[in-house]
Design an enzyme around this catalytic site. Sequence first.
Site, mmCIF file in Angstrom:
data_model
loop_
_atom_site.group_PDB
_atom_site.id
_atom_site.type_symbol
_atom_site.label_atom_id
_atom_site.label_comp_id
_atom_site.label_asym_id
_atom_site.label_seq_id
_atom_site.Cartn_x
_atom_site.Cartn_y
_atom_site.Cartn_z
ATOM 1 N N PHE A 241 0.833 -1.204 0.000
ATOM 2 C CA PHE A 241 0.000 0.000 0.000
ATOM 3 C C PHE A 241 0.866 1.252 0.000
ATOM 4 O O PHE A 241 1.738 1.411 0.854
ATOM 5 C CB PHE A 241 -0.891 -0.042 1.250
ATOM 6 N N SER B 106 3.624 -6.730 2.840
ATOM 7 C CA SER B 106 2.707 -5.865 3.559
ATOM 8 C C SER B 106 1.262 -6.074 3.098
ATOM 9 O O SER B 106 0.748 -7.184 3.140
ATOM 10 C CB SER B 106 3.150 -4.401 3.403
ATOM 11 N N ASP C 134 9.233 -4.085 13.309
ATOM 12 C CA ASP C 134 8.441 -3.525 12.219
ATOM 13 C C ASP C 134 7.680 -2.325 12.765
ATOM 14 O O ASP C 134 6.890 -2.455 13.697
ATOM 15 C CB ASP C 134 7.466 -4.595 11.702
ATOM 16 N N HIS D 183 10.208 -2.985 8.291
ATOM 17 C CA HIS D 183 9.023 -3.405 7.535
ATOM 18 C C HIS D 183 9.325 -3.787 6.079
ATOM 19 O O HIS D 183 8.912 -4.843 5.611
ATOM 20 C CB HIS D 183 7.968 -2.300 7.559
#
Length: 254
Positions: free
Chosen positions: A25, A93, A194, A224
């Site tokens: 995203f 993710s 993360d 992340h």
Amino acid sequence: MPVMPGAEAYHHAGGQIGVLLCHGFTGSPQSLRPWGEYLAAAGITVSLPRLPGHGTTWQEMSHTRWEDWYAELDKSLADLRGACAEVFVMGLSLGGCMALRLAEVHGDRISGLVIVNPSVTNDVPLLRLAPLLRFVIASVPGVAGDIKKEGATELGYPRTPVKAAATLPRLWALTQSELSKITQPVLVFHSPQDHVVKPASVRILREKLTGGNLNVVELADSYHVATLDNDADQIFAGSLEFIKTNASVPLQRD
């Protein structure tokens, strides 16, 4: 709308095993490009599409929603299945969440999943107000660039469009509700450090995927965006070994 240099989609025609890579995203294919090139060098057919509204401007992304991003991945999956005998899906993710959703919908037409720091639940309480906030504020600070490795950067948006983010809870809820449908082997790479996705997502996967098909590997030296971080080589090599272990057709080099 011009695409940012480096954010272009990536495709490689290789052998009979195909991999669909799903970026995250507000990110772009750049975050997974080294992974895609690694798999391509091993003789794998690779599809790394640029999701609608990504890799351009966050203002353009505000006119898209999760259904648009998923539809692009679904189309790319269909193209891969038309060209390959077997297909694996991998993602980072929110791309990991959409990979899970693809597996729920397509079943054994996907041979396995490799997902990195997947996002399958709401980690930001304020997001619950996004359906209302989108009428008041257009964007909030972005989440791109959570990387430990010095000098490594992610090509993502500095702002997160609230209108697009407001569509995420529906995707998370839908994906969570049908996780029991996933019977394929699932390899998760998880960074304990993360700063974007909290441990709740991996905890949910452990609770829902109880058929012995889930393997979680911790990444000790990455944040992340681990595909661009210190443990990237571990992810790349691990995903290739996962394919060799679970594919029913032999890996063919170019």
